[in-house]
Design an enzyme around this catalytic site. Structure first.
Site, PDB file in Angstrom:
ATOM      1  CG  HIS A  72      -0.070  -0.074   2.414  1.00 58.02           C
ATOM      2  ND1 HIS A  72       0.501   1.049   3.076  1.00 58.02           N
ATOM      3  CD2 HIS A  72       0.065  -1.098   3.246  1.00 58.02           C
ATOM      4  CE1 HIS A  72       1.087   0.705   4.127  1.00 58.02           C
ATOM      5  NE2 HIS A  72       0.781  -0.482   4.430  1.00 58.02           N
ATOM      6  CD  GLU A 121       1.371  -5.893   8.032  1.00 58.07           C
ATOM      7  OE1 GLU A 121       1.353  -7.101   7.870  1.00 58.07           O
ATOM      8  OE2 GLU A 121       2.323  -5.031   7.720  1.00 58.07           O
TER       9      GLU A 121
END
Length: 198
Positions: free
Chosen positions: A14, A99
């Site tokens: 990201h 994550e």
């Protein structure tokens, strides 16, 4: 132990968040992209769209972490490819691409504990151990291969990619830059990672 399928895939971490800029541990905390991160996501989208403009189909579908810093990055890539080529790739989310949970460490500065977390001698309170992260990352990537006819683009996170690096037999603790696409290819001598330069 689940094995990583020896098939090519693309990976994109990201774009930047404020916590990235401040070197804070994010984990599952759903921090949005900052202005730099949005710019990075748009640039990554343009870079990847250029590959499609040659008529190639380097990947056929996008699978993203549902955390907004990753999913918004993935949307920018999908939209850039569509705007420049008319091709609208399917974009789906997979919870297992989130994550790692860093538990009580989230929101705190990254520290020396990170290396001990990777080697399995430390897990933050209420956090997730490295082996669990690695296993679910492998499972998510294997599912992503089944979600389309060609290679997937995975849009996710830095620690999760360390889990995939471990599964590929590569050096684990290597920092992947924000929003810099790479291609992972299985070769006879092992996995090859190639960053798509700007």
């Amino acid at each position: 132990m689940t094995q990583l399928r020896a098939e090519p895939f693309w990976f994109l971490r990201h774009g930047e968040t404020d916590w990235n800029a401040r070197h804070l541990s994010q984990g599952r905390t759903d921090i949005p992209l900052n202005e730099t991160g949005l710019t990075q996501a748009r640039l990554a989208g343009r870079q990847l769209a250029e590959l499609f403009e040659t008529g190639a189909r380097p990947f056929t579908h996008i699978v993203s972490s549902p955390l907004k810093r990753a999913f918004v990055t993935a949307e920018h890539v999908r939209d850039a490819i569509h705007e420049r080529t008319g091709i609208r790739l399917p974009l789906t989310g997979d919870e297992d691409l989130q994550e790692v949970s860093f538990g009580v460490q989230e929101g705190k500065p990254m520290g020396d504990w990170y290396n001990t977390w990777i080697d399995g001698t430390f897990v933050p309170e209420k956090g997730e151990d490295f082996i669990t992260l690695k296993t679910r990352g492998i499972q998510a990537l294997n599912r992503a291969h089944d979600a389309g006819e060609g290679a997937p683009l995975i849009v996710a996170h830095g620690a999760l990619f360390r889990g995939l690096r471990a599964a590929m037999g590569l050096e684990i603790n290597v920092r992947l830059p924000n929003a810099m696409p790479l291609k992972a290819s299985p070769e006879e001598e092992g996995w090859e990672l190639k960053l798509l330069s700007a």
